[in-house]
Scaffold this active site. Structure first.
Site, short mmCIF file in Angstrom:
data_model
loop_
_atom_site.label_atom_id
_atom_site.label_comp_id
_atom_site.label_asym_id
_atom_site.label_seq_id
_atom_site.Cartn_x
_atom_site.Cartn_y
_atom_site.Cartn_z
N ASN A 58 0.84 -1.19 0.00
CA ASN A 58 0.00 0.00 0.00
C ASN A 58 0.89 1.25 0.00
OD1 ASN A 58 0.61 -0.82 2.74
ND2 ASN A 58 -0.93 0.59 3.51
N GLU A 60 0.29 5.29 0.63
CA GLU A 60 -0.65 6.33 1.04
C GLU A 60 -0.24 7.70 0.52
OE1 GLU A 60 -2.15 4.28 5.18
OE2 GLU A 60 -0.93 6.08 5.29
N CYS A 69 -3.96 0.64 -2.70
CA CYS A 69 -3.86 -0.54 -1.85
C CYS A 69 -2.85 -1.53 -2.42
CB CYS A 69 -5.22 -1.20 -1.66
SG CYS A 69 -5.90 -1.98 -3.13
N GLU A 71 -3.10 -4.70 -3.08
CA GLU A 71 -3.64 -5.57 -4.12
C GLU A 71 -3.61 -4.90 -5.48
OE1 GLU A 71 -6.52 -5.99 -0.55
OE2 GLU A 71 -4.90 -4.65 -1.17
#
Length: 91
Positions: A58, A60, A69, A71
């Site tokens: 991830n 941010e 994210c 994934e």
């Protein structure tokens, strides 16, 4: 980085040591997460149909909606290298 990961498993259903490798790659990716706001690191590892593993973490951003994210990072890396068929993902 443009570098393709080495094949990790033969075609077919991932099992035993290949699942362990997928989990390990996910944990390694978690260590590279950039999460100064949530302080919640996440890693993911995606197994392609032809046995390659792509990992992601991830990332941010101060603008919440611009964060990515783990994934999605793994999926985008795989697709950008020409893979569109997947067998498993560890998060």
């Amino acid at each position: 980085s443009g570098q393709r990961p080495a094949p990790a498993a033969p075609p077919g259903r991932p099992q035993g040591e290949h699942l362990q490798l997928l989990l390990r790659r996910s944990r390694e990716a978690k260590n590279r997460a950039y999460c100064p706001y949530s302080r919640f690191p996440v890693g993911a590892a995606l197994l392609t149909a032809d046995g390659e593993i792509f990992s992601g973490c991830n990332v941010e951003n101060a603008c919440y909606s611009l964060g990515v994210c783990a994934e999605r990072t793994a999926i985008q890396k795989a697709i950008s290298e020409g893979h569109t068929s997947f067998r498993a993902m560890a998060i």
